[in-house]
Design a protein around this motif. Structure first.
Motif, short mmCIF file in Angstrom:
data_model
loop_
_atom_site.label_atom_id
_atom_site.label_comp_id
_atom_site.label_asym_id
_atom_site.label_seq_id
_atom_site.Cartn_x
_atom_site.Cartn_y
_atom_site.Cartn_z
N PRO A 10 7.17 2.63 -13.53
CA PRO A 10 6.32 3.62 -12.85
C PRO A 10 6.42 3.62 -11.33
N THR A 11 7.08 2.63 -10.74
CA THR A 11 7.24 2.63 -9.29
C THR A 11 7.89 3.92 -8.80
N ALA A 12 8.94 4.36 -9.51
CA ALA A 12 9.68 5.55 -9.04
C ALA A 12 10.03 6.51 -10.16
N SER A 13 9.54 6.27 -11.38
CA SER A 13 10.00 7.07 -12.53
C SER A 13 9.72 8.56 -12.35
N HIS A 14 8.56 8.91 -11.80
CA HIS A 14 8.22 10.33 -11.66
C HIS A 14 9.09 11.01 -10.60
N TYR A 15 9.48 10.26 -9.54
CA TYR A 15 10.39 10.82 -8.55
C TYR A 15 11.81 10.94 -9.12
N LEU A 16 12.24 9.94 -9.86
CA LEU A 16 13.56 10.00 -10.47
C LEU A 16 13.65 11.13 -11.49
N LYS A 17 12.56 11.41 -12.18
CA LYS A 17 12.58 12.51 -13.14
C LYS A 17 12.81 13.85 -12.43
N LEU A 18 12.22 14.01 -11.25
CA LEU A 18 12.46 15.24 -10.48
C LEU A 18 13.93 15.36 -10.09
N ILE A 19 14.53 14.23 -9.68
CA ILE A 19 15.96 14.22 -9.34
C ILE A 19 16.78 14.63 -10.56
N MET A 20 16.46 14.07 -11.72
CA MET A 20 17.25 14.34 -12.92
C MET A 20 16.98 15.75 -13.46
N ASP A 21 15.76 16.25 -13.30
CA ASP A 21 15.49 17.64 -13.68
C ASP A 21 16.35 18.59 -12.85
N ALA A 22 16.44 18.31 -11.54
CA ALA A 22 17.21 19.17 -10.66
C ALA A 22 18.70 19.09 -10.95
N LEU A 23 19.18 17.92 -11.38
CA LEU A 23 20.61 17.71 -11.58
C LEU A 23 21.05 18.06 -13.00
N PHE A 24 20.36 17.54 -14.01
CA PHE A 24 20.74 17.77 -15.41
C PHE A 24 20.13 19.04 -15.98
N GLY A 25 19.07 19.54 -15.36
CA GLY A 25 18.36 20.72 -15.87
C GLY A 25 17.20 20.29 -16.75
N ARG A 26 16.05 20.87 -16.53
CA ARG A 26 14.86 20.44 -17.27
C ARG A 26 15.00 20.71 -18.76
N ALA A 27 15.82 21.69 -19.15
CA ALA A 27 16.03 21.97 -20.58
C ALA A 27 16.75 20.83 -21.28
N ASN A 28 17.45 19.99 -20.51
CA ASN A 28 18.20 18.89 -21.10
C ASN A 28 17.43 17.57 -21.06
N PHE A 29 16.18 17.63 -20.62
CA PHE A 29 15.32 16.45 -20.70
C PHE A 29 14.92 16.25 -22.16
N LYS A 30 15.14 15.03 -22.67
CA LYS A 30 14.84 14.73 -24.07
C LYS A 30 13.55 13.93 -24.23
N ASN A 31 13.46 12.81 -23.53
CA ASN A 31 12.30 11.95 -23.69
C ASN A 31 12.04 11.12 -22.44
N ASP A 32 10.77 10.82 -22.22
CA ASP A 32 10.36 9.76 -21.31
C ASP A 32 9.92 8.61 -22.20
N ILE A 33 10.86 7.71 -22.50
CA ILE A 33 10.62 6.63 -23.46
C ILE A 33 9.85 5.51 -22.77
N VAL A 34 8.80 5.06 -23.41
CA VAL A 34 8.00 3.96 -22.88
C VAL A 34 8.29 2.71 -23.71
N TRP A 35 8.73 1.65 -23.03
CA TRP A 35 9.02 0.37 -23.70
C TRP A 35 8.01 -0.67 -23.24
N ARG A 36 7.32 -1.28 -24.19
CA ARG A 36 6.37 -2.34 -23.85
C ARG A 36 7.15 -3.64 -23.67
N ARG A 37 7.34 -4.03 -22.42
CA ARG A 37 8.17 -5.20 -22.12
C ARG A 37 7.39 -6.51 -22.22
N ALA A 38 6.06 -6.44 -22.29
CA ALA A 38 5.23 -7.63 -22.44
C ALA A 38 3.98 -7.25 -23.20
N THR A 39 3.52 -8.15 -24.05
CA THR A 39 2.32 -7.85 -24.84
C THR A 39 1.05 -7.97 -24.02
#
Length: 536
Positions: free
Chosen positions: A126-155
């Motif tokens: 979450p430090t930069a994920s929302h900013y990186l998503k904007l970069i990738m939306d602009a580059l790959f196209g928002r139609a090609n966004f598949k998932n924002d996968i959340v991985w629980r790295r610690a219980t």
């Protein structure tokens, strides 16, 4: 699509931007990578481990870390990305802008080297994920966004004055809308309790449930699907027959019970075949027959965008696969990614290879792989990790090929600091509708952006070379390309001009379809206006 211009099992020891710029376009099937997160921290490997000595600084400054040629590329070829970066500088900090600039020029190359059916998983938090998503939306196209996968790295994770921050993100994008997807490969097995609830009935074949063989008609009343079968009149109750012909269960029926089942085209013929094989449940009470779906055909629960079943390393020293690398991720996580978004023999790239988790996972699953990292010890760790999972031999012996085919030998790895040589005519996948004009770069000394600006001021003064307006202050003028660099325009002062803000904006708009239309309408209006003035 070009072929890879490197060998399978290659690890490049160099800056990944230079290496990727030297890779052929559309030559990679999947990118799975774990770059820096912009956490404003220094990371160090655990002492006395395989990765001992590894460290990197995840801190960013605009003055130190942003290269002028990166800004040139973004401003000239990807203005949308530059807008995102400038917005991040205002909303967050120059540090975030510098990090995004570092990532943006590399993501441009990742986008270029992916095949049209390829995908990318970008690991972040979450430090930069929302900013990186904007970069990738602009580059790959928002139609090609598949998932924002959340991985629980610690219980569990305790943070003062807020909820525990125990998750990472994986931004999943396709290169196009049609991508490789093997969702059934990563389904999660049902628990015993789930199976018991899902399959409450039992016969000689095993546990099963009764699934509907009809569906709503939606007004359709013609064809075989609406005709009565056996004692059931589907049309009378506004239903139609829905008998499986495709999908996993139809494959299971053909493989285990009715040979050639999927070649039976007639709906009633398939019903007859299913009934003869004892796969139709005729209720003593109720209206409709049911298809027996057996637990033996169960493929598990579809994988979800919330990953809870793959634990992180709560203690690196106690993990069997741990190398001591400070940001190491579990093999199981990257195996899931690779299974889902590639096939055997496909090419998997990790531009931030680190301790080679992606490379090891790709090898285990029969994929080709290529990694890039600037860490000096990366080759040693790659070999040791393969040795640790039992598929590495340092030297090929005279034993039969059959007994050795499961092993990777020292000569099978390719460790190099040299860039690959492009064999794809250096095509760059220019933006839609841009005119591709190729001009050879002139000889002579290359100038920085500042030097170009000063040179053009000396040549032409403070005059916009678009509208010819003179300005008292040269800061009103902006440096741009005469021919867009992404269309083959040279990055040389001979292809540079100074434009005022309105002219520069108009020029940029001309290179889009809507901009062309607006510019044609404007020119047509001006021509008609001039003609009417002459007549008057």
């Amino acid at each position: 699509m070009a072929k890879p211009n490197w060998n399978n099992r290659t690890l490049f020891h160099n800056d990944n931007l230079g290496v990727m710029r030297a890779m052929n376009s559309e030559s990679v099937d999947l990118i799975a990578t774990d770059p820096p997160f912009n956490k404003s921290k220094d990371f160090h490997a655990t002492p006395d481990t395989l990765a001992s000595g590894a460290s990197f600084q995840d801190r960013w400054t605009w003055e130190r870390d942003v290269h002028e040629d990166w800004l040139d590329q973004l401003k000239d070829d990807q203005p949308n990305l530059m807008n995102v970066i400038q917005s991040a500088r205002l909303a967050h900090s120059d540090s975030m802008g510098a990090f995004l600039c570092f990532m943006a020029v590399r993501l441009i190359e990742m986008h270029r080297v992916l095949k049209p059916t390829g995908s990318i998983y970008l690991h972040c938090d979450p430090t930069a994920s929302h900013y990186l998503k904007l970069i990738m939306d602009a580059l790959f196209g928002r139609a090609n966004f598949k998932n924002d996968i959340v991985w629980r790295r610690a219980t569990s994770h305790n943070d003062a004055s807020r909820y525990g921050n125990n998750t990472d993100r994986l931004l999943f994008y396709g290169r196009s809308e049609t991508i490789t997807w093997n969702g059934e490969e990563i389904s999660i097995a049902k628990t015993d309790d789930e199976l018991k609830k899902a399959y409450p009935m039992k016969d000689a074949r095993g546990k099963y449930r009764s699934a509907d063989l009809t569906g709503p008609s939606h007004g359709y009343s013609g064809g075989e699907s609406s005709l009565p079968w056996s004692r059931y009149d589907v049309r009378a109750r506004g239903r139609v027959w829905s008998v499986p012909l495709k999908g996993n269960y139809a494959v299971w029926i053909e493989k285990n019970i009715i040979p050639g089942y999927r070649s039976i085209q007639g709906i009633h013929d398939r019903l007859d075949a299913l009934d003869k094989a004892g796969l139709i449940n005729h209720p003593k009470k109720g209206v409709w027959p049911g298809l027996k779906r057996y637990a033996d055909a169960e493929t598990g629960n579809p994988a979800q965008a919330l990953i809870l079943d793959i634990p992180g390393f709560t203690n690196y020293n106690n993990s069997e696969e741990s190398t001591g690398y400070p940001t190491q991720k579990p093999l199981a996580l990257y195996e899931r990614i690779i299974k889902a978004s590639s096939n055997e023999g496909d090419v998997v790239l990790d531009p931030f290879a680190g301790c080679a988790t992606t490379c090891v996972a790709a090898e285990k699953l029969g994929r080709q792989w290529v990694g890039i990292d600037i860490w000096d010890k990366a080759p040693e760790v790659v070999v040791e990790r393969f040795n640790k999972i039992g598929i590495f031999n340092p030297k090929r012996t005279k034993r039969s090929r059959k007994t050795q085919q499961q092993y990777i030998f020292a000569e099978d790895f390719h460790f190099t600091s040299e860039f690959p040589e492009r064999t794809d005519d250096r095509e760059t996948a220019a933006p839609f509708l841009r005119v591709k004009v190729r001009i050879k770069e002139p000889e002579g000394q290359k100038m920085s952006r500042t030097q170009m600006y000063e040179h053009l001021l000396t040549q032409h003064g403070s005059k916009c070379q678009g509208c010819n307006r003179m300005f008292d202050d040269p800061r009103y003028l902006e440096l741009d390309h005469n021919i867009p660099r992404s269309d083959g325009g040279i990055n040389h002062v001979t292809n540079r001009i100074l434009l005022c803000g309105p002219c520069n904006k108009l020029k940029s708009n001309i290179y889009t379809l809507s901009g062309l239309r607006r510019e044609n309408r404007r020119r047509g209006y001006m021509q008609s206006l001039k003609a009417s003035l002459k007549e008057d």
